[in-house]
Design a protein around this motif. Sequence first.
Motif, PDB file in Angstrom:
ATOM      1  N   SER A  86     -25.553  10.472 -19.891  1.00 16.72           N
ATOM      2  CA  SER A  86     -24.755   9.745 -20.876  1.00 16.72           C
ATOM      3  C   SER A  86     -23.299   9.695 -20.410  1.00 16.72           C
ATOM      4  N   PHE A  87     -22.681   8.541 -20.638  1.00 21.80           N
ATOM      5  CA  PHE A  87     -21.296   8.321 -20.227  1.00 21.80           C
ATOM      6  C   PHE A  87     -20.427   8.066 -21.452  1.00 21.80           C
ATOM      7  N   VAL A  88     -19.184   8.544 -21.389  1.00 19.52           N
ATOM      8  CA  VAL A  88     -18.152   8.187 -22.358  1.00 19.52           C
ATOM      9  C   VAL A  88     -16.968   7.650 -21.560  1.00 19.52           C
ATOM     10  N   VAL A  89     -16.535   6.435 -21.888  1.00 26.00           N
ATOM     11  CA  VAL A  89     -15.452   5.778 -21.151  1.00 26.00           C
ATOM     12  C   VAL A  89     -14.279   5.554 -22.097  1.00 26.00           C
ATOM     13  N   SER A  90     -13.119   6.064 -21.731  1.00 25.20           N
ATOM     14  CA  SER A  90     -11.911   5.878 -22.537  1.00 25.20           C
ATOM     15  C   SER A  90     -10.821   5.229 -21.697  1.00 25.20           C
TER      16      SER A  90
ATOM     17  N   LEU B 161     -19.224  12.106 -17.732  1.00 23.78           N
ATOM     18  CA  LEU B 161     -20.668  11.984 -17.551  1.00 23.78           C
ATOM     19  C   LEU B 161     -21.332  13.317 -17.849  1.00 23.78           C
ATOM     20  N   LYS B 162     -22.348  13.281 -18.705  1.00 23.49           N
ATOM     21  CA  LYS B 162     -23.128  14.474 -19.008  1.00 23.49           C
ATOM     22  C   LYS B 162     -24.551  14.283 -18.515  1.00 23.49           C
TER      23      LYS B 162
ATOM     24  N   GLU C 175     -33.014   9.107  -9.285  1.00 22.75           N
ATOM     25  CA  GLU C 175     -33.239   9.128 -10.740  1.00 22.75           C
ATOM     26  C   GLU C 175     -32.844   7.803 -11.398  1.00 22.75           C
ATOM     27  N   LEU C 176     -32.898   6.718 -10.655  1.00 19.35           N
ATOM     28  CA  LEU C 176     -32.472   5.425 -11.182  1.00 19.35           C
ATOM     29  C   LEU C 176     -33.375   4.898 -12.292  1.00 19.35           C
ATOM     30  N   ARG C 177     -34.586   5.421 -12.398  1.00 18.92           N
ATOM     31  CA  ARG C 177     -35.533   4.915 -13.398  1.00 18.92           C
ATOM     32  C   ARG C 177     -35.390   5.600 -14.744  1.00 18.92           C
ATOM     33  N   ASN C 178     -34.454   6.508 -14.884  1.00 18.98           N
ATOM     34  CA  ASN C 178     -34.268   7.206 -16.151  1.00 18.98           C
ATOM     35  C   ASN C 178     -33.346   6.428 -17.090  1.00 18.98           C
ATOM     36  N   PRO C 179     -33.504   6.605 -18.402  1.00 21.62           N
ATOM     37  CA  PRO C 179     -32.635   5.920 -19.360  1.00 21.62           C
ATOM     38  C   PRO C 179     -31.215   6.477 -19.341  1.00 21.62           C
ATOM     39  N   VAL C 180     -30.287   5.695 -19.877  1.00 21.89           N
ATOM     40  CA  VAL C 180     -28.879   6.082 -19.854  1.00 21.89           C
ATOM     41  C   VAL C 180     -28.181   5.483 -21.067  1.00 21.89           C
TER      42      VAL C 180
END
Length: 267
Positions: A2-6, A19-20, A116-121
């Motif tokens: 998961s990403f957080v963009v500020s 990025l977590k 790991e490109l096939r994993n959700p995000v």
Amino acid sequence: MSFVVSMEKPASQYYHVVLKCTRLKGQQQDLKIPAWTPGYYQIMDYAKSIENFAVSKDIEWHKTSANTFSVHNKSATTITVSYDVKASTQFVADAYLDETRGYIVPGALFLYLDNELRNPVTVQLKPYKAWKNIVATGLDSIPGKQHTFYAADFDVLYDSPLLMGELEELPAFYVKGKPHYFIGYKLGEFDRKQFVADLKKIVESSAAIIGDIPYSHYTFLAIGPGRGGIEHLNSTSLSFSNGEGFDSPEARKRLYSFIAHEYFHHY
């Protein structure tokens, strides 16, 4: 992942990314930034714009290639990574940020775990507080979470640019029951009602050639100055600003041909 963009200081032209990564397996994780973006067939040096890379809990890391950060997480199953991305190029295939708008080419901002490109995000955006409460993208939003989006895998993420800032959203139209949106930065002066009607004709004519529309919604992102256009999965990024293309019948035809070209590429 998961990403957080500020972007608290957009004048600096830096995005801050957190990025977590959870449920990690193994003692080393290779995080990479792409070298190209879908729809633009040229190597892009996105890695050069990453600065201030850091990993939580003093976990050791090394940059092992131009676009690879190797994190030695030992026994940790969760890591948090942060970094800044310089976004100073006004180009349809690169990220850009200033006081009036933010345009994100996901390949320029979001690291992926090798193999790991096939994993959700998920991606959460925190737009600059002075901007309108709009984020334009082809990504699906997560209900109940403001400016938070989901992609089934990284192929979908990297094929879904995002636009925010001083934006205007034109009335949506429907073709074969699917909503289509046109959202842009400083659109300028032109007949919006006629333009939306013409845009609907373009989509209807294009869809009639194939006979099907393979998406649940579509977004045209008018990014302002940015040189060119790029097709994407269920969106397209278009250089479109200040009413350009409406000053003569010939200019209008060129503009509509450009939009139709980029739209039809989704097939």
